[in-house]
Design a protein around this motif. Sequence first.
Motif, PDB file in Angstrom:
ATOM      1  N   SER A  25      41.919  33.993  39.696  1.00 18.04           N
ATOM      2  CA  SER A  25      41.331  33.633  38.412  1.00 18.04           C
ATOM      3  C   SER A  25      41.058  34.899  37.617  1.00 18.04           C
ATOM      4  CB  SER A  25      40.020  32.865  38.615  1.00 18.04           C
ATOM      5  OG  SER A  25      40.242  31.657  39.320  1.00 18.04           O
ATOM      6  N   GLY A  26      41.213  34.792  36.289  1.00 19.22           N
ATOM      7  CA  GLY A  26      40.944  35.955  35.450  1.00 19.22           C
ATOM      8  C   GLY A  26      41.554  35.798  34.076  1.00 19.22           C
ATOM      9  N   ASP A  57      41.608  50.745  38.066  1.00 21.75           N
ATOM     10  CA  ASP A  57      41.862  49.590  37.208  1.00 21.75           C
ATOM     11  C   ASP A  57      42.312  48.418  38.079  1.00 21.75           C
ATOM     12  OD1 ASP A  57      42.716  47.741  35.374  1.00 21.75           O
ATOM     13  OD2 ASP A  57      44.089  49.087  34.310  1.00 21.75           O
ATOM     14  N   LEU A  58      41.635  47.260  37.953  1.00 23.02           N
ATOM     15  CA  LEU A  58      41.940  46.114  38.802  1.00 23.02           C
ATOM     16  C   LEU A  58      43.026  45.204  38.225  1.00 23.02           C
ATOM     17  CD1 LEU A  58      38.480  44.994  40.216  1.00 23.02           C
ATOM     18  CD2 LEU A  58      40.502  45.617  41.524  1.00 23.02           C
ATOM     19  N   THR A  59      43.604  45.563  37.095  1.00 23.10           N
ATOM     20  CA  THR A  59      44.677  44.746  36.518  1.00 23.10           C
ATOM     21  C   THR A  59      45.762  44.506  37.567  1.00 23.10           C
ATOM     22  OG1 THR A  59      44.263  45.645  34.318  1.00 23.10           O
ATOM     23  CG2 THR A  59      46.384  44.592  34.688  1.00 23.10           C
ATOM     24  N   ALA A  64      50.265  39.881  33.974  1.00 23.87           N
ATOM     25  CA  ALA A  64      49.213  40.629  34.660  1.00 23.87           C
ATOM     26  C   ALA A  64      47.890  39.886  34.484  1.00 23.87           C
ATOM     27  CB  ALA A  64      49.105  42.043  34.111  1.00 23.87           C
ATOM     28  N   ILE A  65      47.058  39.959  35.489  1.00 24.30           N
ATOM     29  CA  ILE A  65      45.765  39.269  35.469  1.00 24.30           C
ATOM     30  C   ILE A  65      44.657  40.286  35.725  1.00 24.30           C
ATOM     31  CG2 ILE A  65      44.356  37.466  36.544  1.00 24.30           C
ATOM     32  CD1 ILE A  65      46.971  36.145  37.470  1.00 24.30           C
ATOM     33  N   VAL A  66      43.633  40.244  34.893  1.00 25.38           N
ATOM     34  CA  VAL A  66      42.414  41.021  35.148  1.00 25.38           C
ATOM     35  C   VAL A  66      41.471  40.095  35.899  1.00 25.38           C
ATOM     36  CG1 VAL A  66      40.529  42.347  34.150  1.00 25.38           C
ATOM     37  CG2 VAL A  66      42.777  42.337  33.029  1.00 25.38           C
ATOM     38  N   PRO A  67      41.281  40.287  37.209  1.00 26.66           N
ATOM     39  CA  PRO A  67      40.607  39.276  38.035  1.00 26.66           C
ATOM     40  C   PRO A  67      39.113  39.174  37.780  1.00 26.66           C
ATOM     41  CG  PRO A  67      41.070  41.234  39.335  1.00 26.66           C
ATOM     42  CD  PRO A  67      41.736  41.449  37.998  1.00 26.66           C
ATOM     43  N   THR A  68      38.593  37.971  38.036  1.00 24.20           N
ATOM     44  CA  THR A  68      37.152  37.743  37.967  1.00 24.20           C
ATOM     45  C   THR A  68      36.559  37.465  39.342  1.00 24.20           C
ATOM     46  OG1 THR A  68      37.580  35.409  37.458  1.00 24.20           O
ATOM     47  CG2 THR A  68      37.218  36.898  35.598  1.00 24.20           C
ATOM     48  N   SER A  69      37.399  37.432  40.369  1.00 26.21           N
ATOM     49  CA  SER A  69      36.919  37.272  41.743  1.00 26.21           C
ATOM     50  C   SER A  69      37.824  38.054  42.670  1.00 26.21           C
ATOM     51  CB  SER A  69      36.892  35.795  42.151  1.00 26.21           C
ATOM     52  OG  SER A  69      38.206  35.274  42.224  1.00 26.21           O
TER      53      SER A  69
END
Length: 622
Positions: free
Chosen positions: A481-482, A587-589, A505-510
């Motif tokens: 998710s993100g 960077d968590l991307t 690409a996803i910037v995660p929220t978990s």
Amino acid sequence: MQYQQLADEIIAGVGGRENVLSVVHCATRLRFKLQDETRAQTEALKANPGIIMVVQSGGQYQVVIGNHVSEVYAQLVARHNVGQEGEPAVAVKKEPLFARFIDMVSAIFTPFIGVMIATGIIKGLLALALVLGVMRPETGTYQLLFVASDGLFYFLPILLGYSAAKKFGGNPFVSMAIAAALVHPMMIAAADQKASLRFLGIPLEILNYSSSVIPIVFAAWVASRIESWVHPRTPGAVRNFTTPLICLMITVPLTFLAIGPAATWLSQMLAQGYLLVYSLSPAIAGAVMGAIWQVCVMFGLHWGLVPIMLNNLATLGQDTLLPLLMPAVMGQAGATLGVMLRTRDIKTKAMAGSALSASLFGITEPAVYGVTLPHRRPFILGCLGGALGASVLGFWHTTIYSFGFPSVFTFIQVIPASGFDASVYAAFAGAAIALVFATLTTWAWGWPVEKPVQPKVAEETSEVSAAAPLMQKDVVYSPMSGSLLPIEQVADETFASGLLGKGAAIVPTSGRVVSPVNGVVSSLFRTGHAIGLTADDGAEVLIHVGIDTVKLDGQFFTPRIATDDRVAVGDLLLEFDMVAIQDAGYDLTTPVLVSNSDDYVDVLTLTSHSVTACAPLLSVLK
């Protein structure tokens, strides 16, 4: 693809560590000397997404990587203990004379060519500052910057002594000591005063060897030959100082007596010979050089021209060869721009955009190998543009006054001490002709007409079905998710360029990664930060958590699966500590890519904002 894995794959592709005699790197490529080139898996290397092209030329096996070649080289050295020639104890096979010459020149000049270009740019900026009146030569600021720009070139024999000795297998510090003697203030003063000196009664011809190129190369070769004979015949207890002692006692006088004067005469003949050829028809000379320069770069033959340029600068104080090459660079930049404007393919457009910026600064390999050469016509039109532009520079005798490689910085390096003149304006005109001609002709005739592509973003899967009713499609679901980020905006050129495949690409929220497909875990990186999956429908999916997180060496990542495990959509693959990784400065991307995108018609993103785990993310069109 991370540099460690890419280095491992390259070593395997060139036939293993035992097949590598030596390797050096330039701005964009690894230059291998291999024991047996037939053992290299050339086609497999070309198919590697982290490699732009493989070129075999000049006795070298060249693997073109791109701007991050130094990082790959560092991993080669660290992980496989390979290095410059002279280090591996393997006999070098015989090569043709010309191939050995090109290999020798590239090995000698490559280690410091970047620094030399930088100093040339500084000298060009100083010339521009003087012409514009923003700086005066008597000020401390100017003089400090001038010595920064001129020091390397003045003491060039010392640097050449080091790299030449490394190439010839001698002690580099012995050759540096010989070079230091050539440019010692006492000898420079004697040359300026035309002093009459003798060595053991033999008269010496004292010359000013500052900035010289050829004398120290010959001297380093002679010293290496003496060393190879003396060293094994000297007692081990004293050879560490007796071998250098004998080399210096013989080579330094020999250099001042014979090697130096003979090499200086050869340097002058080389410079005068070039001037003679150039004077026959500067415009034709420009057209020829502008047309063939990129071909020379492709095969590594351009190194054969570097000594001529440096020798012209050392002997004449200026050079007319190097400026002729700048329009050739602008021609390829123009062809790349034409492709970028013409194509509708997002991957090609992104690749052309990044290659264009590199080309303007003189790095044309990404443009040539990734954009223009594969389609032939853009490359040819770029060469024609280079020929037209260079003929203008040749006609107006554009001259450069400090060393560099052809790029936008050449404009400031062609400014004479007297200020702007016709030759400077010709440089701008020739570059503009090359750039505009190649851009327009590539846009008009150099690229095949493409059918309109479907939009890259559709809000619902049904929209993709309507846009491509005749195509079958498979869905890749979101592994986390993100918020969504276009792959072109990822802060890593390897992912953003599309070289590793299409996707999002996803910037995660978990800190959870679940399987986006039904299939098999085909690869799990040792560090746990990246997972490769092969879906039952054939799509190969790469999930790469974060940018450069391989440097964490597995810290904060906890894999929940193993290679060859079977997984279904939603199965937990990996957990990671988001806070700790961000606190470490990473960077968590997370790029999610279909790495075999070329096997499909297209890969479309199904949403443009946020996404939840297991929601549709990508549509793979067959």
